[in-house]
Design a protein around this motif. Structure first.
Motif, mmCIF file in Angstrom:
data_model
loop_
_atom_site.group_PDB
_atom_site.id
_atom_site.type_symbol
_atom_site.label_atom_id
_atom_site.label_comp_id
_atom_site.label_asym_id
_atom_site.label_seq_id
_atom_site.Cartn_x
_atom_site.Cartn_y
_atom_site.Cartn_z
ATOM 1 N N CYS A 120 35.322 38.764 37.977
ATOM 2 C CA CYS A 120 36.283 40.072 37.663
ATOM 3 C C CYS A 120 36.033 41.002 36.623
ATOM 4 O O CYS A 120 36.261 42.219 36.160
ATOM 5 C CB CYS A 120 37.771 39.818 37.414
ATOM 6 S SG CYS A 120 38.195 38.852 35.857
ATOM 7 N N HIS A 161 36.865 32.971 34.920
ATOM 8 C CA HIS A 161 38.286 32.477 35.121
ATOM 9 C C HIS A 161 38.494 31.322 36.052
ATOM 10 O O HIS A 161 38.055 31.548 37.021
ATOM 11 C CB HIS A 161 39.172 33.589 35.322
ATOM 12 C CG HIS A 161 39.195 34.683 34.167
ATOM 13 N ND1 HIS A 161 38.862 35.770 34.537
ATOM 14 C CD2 HIS A 161 39.190 34.605 32.719
ATOM 15 C CE1 HIS A 161 38.797 36.699 33.356
ATOM 16 N NE2 HIS A 161 39.213 35.945 32.185
ATOM 17 N N HIS A 181 41.904 37.323 31.944
ATOM 18 C CA HIS A 181 42.375 37.513 33.374
ATOM 19 C C HIS A 181 43.438 38.388 33.434
ATOM 20 O O HIS A 181 44.485 38.586 32.617
ATOM 21 C CB HIS A 181 42.852 36.367 33.943
ATOM 22 C CG HIS A 181 43.120 36.423 35.403
ATOM 23 N ND1 HIS A 181 44.178 36.680 36.059
ATOM 24 C CD2 HIS A 181 42.124 36.015 36.639
ATOM 25 C CE1 HIS A 181 44.012 36.554 37.267
ATOM 26 N NE2 HIS A 181 42.795 36.295 37.612
ATOM 27 N N CYS A 239 39.863 32.964 38.839
ATOM 28 C CA CYS A 239 39.025 33.926 39.735
ATOM 29 C C CYS A 239 38.271 32.899 40.627
ATOM 30 O O CYS A 239 37.921 33.005 41.797
ATOM 31 C CB CYS A 239 38.158 34.441 38.874
ATOM 32 S SG CYS A 239 38.970 36.203 38.111
ATOM 33 N N CYS A 278 33.869 37.373 32.666
ATOM 34 C CA CYS A 278 34.038 36.716 33.862
ATOM 35 C C CYS A 278 33.150 37.402 34.859
ATOM 36 O O CYS A 278 32.860 38.902 35.145
ATOM 37 C CB CYS A 278 35.413 36.827 34.572
ATOM 38 S SG CYS A 278 35.499 36.052 36.111
HETATM 39 ZN ZN LIG Z 1 38.044 36.624 36.157
#
Ligand SMILES: [Zn+2]
Ligand SMILES: [Zn+2]
Ligand SMILES: [Zn+2]
Ligand SMILES: [Zn+2]
Length: 374
Positions: free
Chosen positions: A88, A114, A93, A117, A85
């Motif tokens: 993040c 994600h 996640h 996110c 991602c």
């Molecule tokens: Zn993420």
């Protein structure tokens, strides 16, 4: 779906009618359905969790959101294998354990994320703009994060857009009806459902939004925006006459309200032209496009989605028209070849718009070939 019906018998209640469960706000057409739901429909067990989640509409949004994320992750699985991602930096996640998605114009290793996110980012950015009372322009720009990739600046499409639509609705569903942001979230949900081809669900979201805005006395500008979306859904559902007549109203409303150079007017013109082509009213379509296409080119630019769509529709009128000459057909094929190339460059080869172009180009080439060999 948002909740516009009796939870038992599906009688249409809009957003306000009916009888609410005093604890969780689940709505019914009347006491009979409510009693039945409690005794036989399992509401005795669900009432508490629904109340705890924040009421019936929030509970429903959360549930649909989780399902939509699962669908989006599954659909993107091949594309996202071995990626992380960009927000993040993880593959899974940390909290939800959901996988990655990507449906924008990002290429290579860019743009994987994600849904959680992306949603968190949009929520924080917009909240900051609200708290600090930043101007309308900044607010709109930040709101775009609910639908547009921050890296490639193109809209998300398909099931990823649908998951983001649910994310947005789930975030703002608890706000009062009079809060404009609630209506904006409803639009995002409708757009997302439509992107994932859930056209009937999208129609009922837009129609509920329209009824709400009418009730609250929203500005004509806002009403036209939702009417435009409703008309688009009619077209998708095959209700062509109804779509064209509503599109015509929206276009003339926009023209009167904002003038011919406004992007909203040009979007409406493009939609109206598309609805006319659907009805095979080719001459009318061409005359509308002769007026509006040069304005779109000048104001929005050659690479704008609306400009590209207008050229596409124009090519449609040339190759679908039984009265088209051989020269018309050749012009249509050349236009489509150019536009397909441009669209692929701007939106990426997997974008539904590009896939649609390629199909139209194949059709046009077939028509031309058939006529040339005659
Ligand atoms: Zn993420
Ligand atoms: Zn009922
Ligand atoms: Zn209840
Ligand atoms: Zn992107």
């Amino acid at each position: 779906m948002i909740l516009t019906q009796c939870a038992v018998c599906a009688t249409e209640l809009g957003l306000t009618l009916g009888k609410k469960c005093g604890r969780c706000s689940t709505r019914y057409c009347g006491p009979e359905c409510q009693v039945q739901h409690w005794k036989e429909g399992g509401h005795d067990k669900l009432c508490k969790p629904i109340k705890k989640a924040g009421g019936a509409e929030q509970y429903c949004a959360n549930k649909n959101y989780a399902e939509a994320v699962a669908v989006a992750v599954e659909k993107c699985a091949d594309d996202t294998k071995g990626q992380t991602c960009f927000i993040c930096t993880q593959a899974l996640h940390w909290k939800t354990k959901e996988g990655l998605v990507r449906m924008c114009a990002c290429r290579g290793t860019a743009g994987f994320a994600h849904v959680s996110c992306l949603a968190e980012q949009a929520k924080i950015l917009f909240a900051e703009a609200e708290e600090n009372n930043l101007g309308v322009e900044v607010k709109n720009k930040r709101w775009d994060r609910w639908q547009t990739c921050s890296l490639c600046e193109q809209d998300y499409y398909g099931v990823v857009r649908c998951a983001l639509g649910w994310a947005c609705w789930k975030t703002y569903v608890g706000r009062p009806e009079t809060d404009q942001v609630r209506g904006m979230a409803m639009t995002e949900l409708g757009n997302g459902l439509s992107e994932a081809n859930h056209h009937e669900d999208a129609t009922s979201v837009y129609e509920a939004e329209l009824a709400m805005k009418r009730r609250l006395g929203a500005s004509e500008d806002h009403m036209l925006g939702v009417q435009n979306n409703v008309a688009n859904m009619y077209a998708h559902l095959g209700q062509r006459e109804k779509a064209a007549s509503l599109m015509r109203d929206v276009y003339s409303g926009r023209l009167r309200l904002s003038g011919e150079e406004s992007s909203n007017t040009l979007i409406a013109a493009c939609n109206y032209a598309s609805s006319l082509v659907n009805l095979q009213r080719f001459e009318e379509t061409r005359s509308l496009l002769r007026k509006t296409m040069p304005v779109a080119r000048r104001v929005l630019g050659e690479l704008h989605e609306v400009t590209i769509k207008m050229l596409w529709i124009h090519a449609d009128t040339l190759y679908q028209d039984p009265a088209a000459t051989l020269d018309d057909l050749r012009e249509a094929v050349i236009t489509l070849e150019n536009e397909t190339r441009t669209a692929r460059r701007v939106f990426g080869g997997a974008n539904p718009l590009v896939v649609g172009f390629e199909k139209t180009l194949r059709n046009a080439r077939n028509v031309l070939r058939a006529r040339e060999t005659q």
